[in-house]
Design a protein around this motif. Structure first.
Motif, PDB file in Angstrom:
ATOM      1  N   HIS A  16       2.177  -5.228   3.083  1.00 52.80           N
ATOM      2  CA  HIS A  16       1.367  -6.385   3.454  1.00 52.80           C
ATOM      3  C   HIS A  16       2.117  -7.693   3.166  1.00 52.80           C
ATOM      4  O   HIS A  16       1.993  -8.659   3.912  1.00 52.80           O
ATOM      5  CB  HIS A  16       0.044  -6.370   2.677  1.00 52.80           C
ATOM      6  CG  HIS A  16      -0.856  -5.232   3.045  1.00 52.80           C
ATOM      7  ND1 HIS A  16      -1.663  -5.241   4.169  1.00 52.80           N
ATOM      8  CD2 HIS A  16      -1.065  -4.028   2.454  1.00 52.80           C
ATOM      9  CE1 HIS A  16      -2.343  -4.108   4.247  1.00 52.80           C
ATOM     10  NE2 HIS A  16      -2.000  -3.345   3.216  1.00 52.80           N
ATOM     11  N   GLN A  23     -10.982  -1.399  -0.946  1.00 54.27           N
ATOM     12  CA  GLN A  23     -11.787  -1.595   0.268  1.00 54.27           C
ATOM     13  C   GLN A  23     -13.231  -1.926  -0.083  1.00 54.27           C
ATOM     14  O   GLN A  23     -13.833  -2.840   0.504  1.00 54.27           O
ATOM     15  CB  GLN A  23     -11.743  -0.336   1.133  1.00 54.27           C
ATOM     16  CG  GLN A  23     -10.409  -0.070   1.810  1.00 54.27           C
ATOM     17  CD  GLN A  23     -10.418   1.238   2.571  1.00 54.27           C
ATOM     18  OE1 GLN A  23     -10.751   2.283   2.013  1.00 54.27           O
ATOM     19  NE2 GLN A  23     -10.066   1.195   3.848  1.00 54.27           N
ATOM     20  N   ARG A  38       2.353   0.847   3.949  1.00 59.53           N
ATOM     21  CA  ARG A  38       2.252  -0.437   4.627  1.00 59.53           C
ATOM     22  C   ARG A  38       2.672  -1.550   3.674  1.00 59.53           C
ATOM     23  O   ARG A  38       2.250  -1.585   2.511  1.00 59.53           O
ATOM     24  CB  ARG A  38       0.832  -0.702   5.125  1.00 59.53           C
ATOM     25  CG  ARG A  38       0.702  -2.030   5.877  1.00 59.53           C
ATOM     26  CD  ARG A  38      -0.627  -2.155   6.583  1.00 59.53           C
ATOM     27  NE  ARG A  38      -0.730  -3.421   7.283  1.00 59.53           N
ATOM     28  CZ  ARG A  38      -1.785  -3.817   7.994  1.00 59.53           C
ATOM     29  NH1 ARG A  38      -2.829  -3.000   8.120  1.00 59.53           N
ATOM     30  NH2 ARG A  38      -1.811  -4.992   8.608  1.00 59.53           N
ATOM     31  N   ASP A  44      -8.377  -1.552   6.559  1.00 57.51           N
ATOM     32  CA  ASP A  44      -8.576  -0.491   7.566  1.00 57.51           C
ATOM     33  C   ASP A  44      -9.956   0.112   7.424  1.00 57.51           C
ATOM     34  O   ASP A  44     -10.500   0.186   6.322  1.00 57.51           O
ATOM     35  CB  ASP A  44      -7.516   0.592   7.388  1.00 57.51           C
ATOM     36  CG  ASP A  44      -6.116   0.047   7.656  1.00 57.51           C
ATOM     37  OD1 ASP A  44      -6.002  -1.025   8.276  1.00 57.51           O
ATOM     38  OD2 ASP A  44      -5.139   0.695   7.208  1.00 57.51           O
ATOM     39  N   ARG A  85       0.859  -1.178   0.000  1.00 56.78           N
ATOM     40  CA  ARG A  85       0.000   0.000   0.000  1.00 56.78           C
ATOM     41  C   ARG A  85       0.896   1.229   0.000  1.00 56.78           C
ATOM     42  O   ARG A  85       1.819   1.326   0.818  1.00 56.78           O
ATOM     43  CB  ARG A  85      -0.901   0.016   1.227  1.00 56.78           C
ATOM     44  CG  ARG A  85      -1.985   1.092   1.159  1.00 56.78           C
ATOM     45  CD  ARG A  85      -2.643   1.338   2.509  1.00 56.78           C
ATOM     46  NE  ARG A  85      -2.997   0.115   3.219  1.00 56.78           N
ATOM     47  CZ  ARG A  85      -3.552   0.106   4.433  1.00 56.78           C
ATOM     48  NH1 ARG A  85      -3.813   1.257   5.051  1.00 56.78           N
ATOM     49  NH2 ARG A  85      -3.829  -1.030   5.027  1.00 56.78           N
ATOM     50  N   PRO A 118      -6.268  -7.831   5.723  1.00 57.86           N
ATOM     51  CA  PRO A 118      -6.592  -6.730   6.654  1.00 57.86           C
ATOM     52  C   PRO A 118      -7.030  -5.481   5.906  1.00 57.86           C
ATOM     53  O   PRO A 118      -6.336  -5.005   5.006  1.00 57.86           O
ATOM     54  CB  PRO A 118      -5.263  -6.494   7.390  1.00 57.86           C
ATOM     55  CG  PRO A 118      -4.213  -6.983   6.441  1.00 57.86           C
ATOM     56  CD  PRO A 118      -4.826  -8.142   5.708  1.00 57.86           C
TER      57      PRO A 118
END
Length: 287
Positions: free
Chosen positions: A210, A268, A208, A287, A185, A285
């Motif tokens: 992952h 998302q 991030r 957010d 990300r 995951p």
């Protein structure tokens, strides 16, 4: 003459052999004149370095396919794909693909540093035929390349192509986050173009990490955020843009190549929709 030498090498004098291994390094000075050295490599990736090329090498590619690669009843058997990338100093030989008794030129002498890929069915017999070219001075000649073997059982593309330019659909995005070599990300910091290699290099600042198969993204810069580069075909016309993306893709000869890169907010939405209908192929995951 080339075809005659190739066919003669199958049953005539062999200028030495090599055990099954991932990589091979040898010298043409140890070969008898006009001989063809037979080699066999069974690994998924490796390299070959032939110093002072004389005569010829015949390299058999025989990857050990996993049990799951067997053809499913009613479906075509999976294909195997090999990619060859010459070194920048490839000299003194030409590389051919030998298939069904015919020869196809893959790499001429002093080729451009582009990867060449080809596919075959497991029951087909293919080989690489490396033919030394006559040289008055072979002291500075080295024919070297790296190879990768990939099969459909890996559920990944063998090499970035024009299809990589189109946006991924929802299903492809969901599969990419589960199976890619890297899932990062972050945001686009820069885009540079290499006209010779016909590649665009995307500079990415990661917020991030992952997943990454190897440490492609490492801390750097004032913000100390991990940074790295991802490649894509030049024809895709990638340009810098604002926003946060989810970059996914594959390693190809040690370099990161882009597969899917949706904006994070779009990812998302897609992932949560798949969760509600129990169609997400893996947990991720969000957010």
């Amino acid at each position: 003459a080339l075809r005659a030498l190739c066919l003669a090498g199958l049953g005539a004098a062999i200028g030495g052999g090599a055990a099954d291994q991932c990589s091979w390094r040898g010298s043409g000075l140890s070969q008898e004149a006009g001989s063809v050295e037979q080699l066999s490599l069974h690994c998924a990736e490796g390299s070959l370095e032939w110093l002072y090329p004389t005569g010829a090498l015949r390299l058999r590619l025989a990857p050990r396919l996993p049990p799951t690669s067997a053809a499913v009843k009613g479906r075509s058997p999976p294909r195997v794909t090999a990619c060859i990338k010459p070194s920048g100093t490839f000299r003194g030989a030409q590389l051919y693909l030998e298939r069904e008794g015919g020869l196809e030129l893959l790499l001429p002498e002093a080729p451009r540093p582009h990867a060449r890929c080809f596919s075959w069915l497991p029951q087909e017999k293919v080989a690489l035929f490396l033919q030394a070219t006559p040289q008055p001075d072979i002291s500075r000649r080295i024919a070297a390349f790296r190879y990768e073997l990939r099969g459909d059982w890996l559920a990944r593309p063998a090499l970035p192509t024009a299809s990589a330019c189109r946006p991924c659909n929802d299903t492809e995005i969901l599969m990419a986050i589960c199976t890619s070599d890297f899932v990062i990300r972050g945001s686009i910091q820069s885009v540079s173009n290499d006209a010779e290699l016909q590649e665009s290099i995307i500079g990415v600042s990661a917020t991030r990490i992952h997943r990454q198969k190897f440490p492609l993204f490492q801390a750097g810069g004032r913000a100390r955020r991990p940074v790295g580069s991802i490649r894509t075909p030049l024809r895709c016309g990638v340009r810098p843009g604002p926003g946060t993306f989810l970059f996914t893709g594959w390693l190809h000869f040690g370099e990161a190549w882009l597969s899917c890169a949706p904006r994070y907010r779009d990812f998302q939405r897609i992932y949560r929709g798949a969760q509600r209908t129990h169609q997400n192929p893996c947990e991720f995951p969000v957010d």
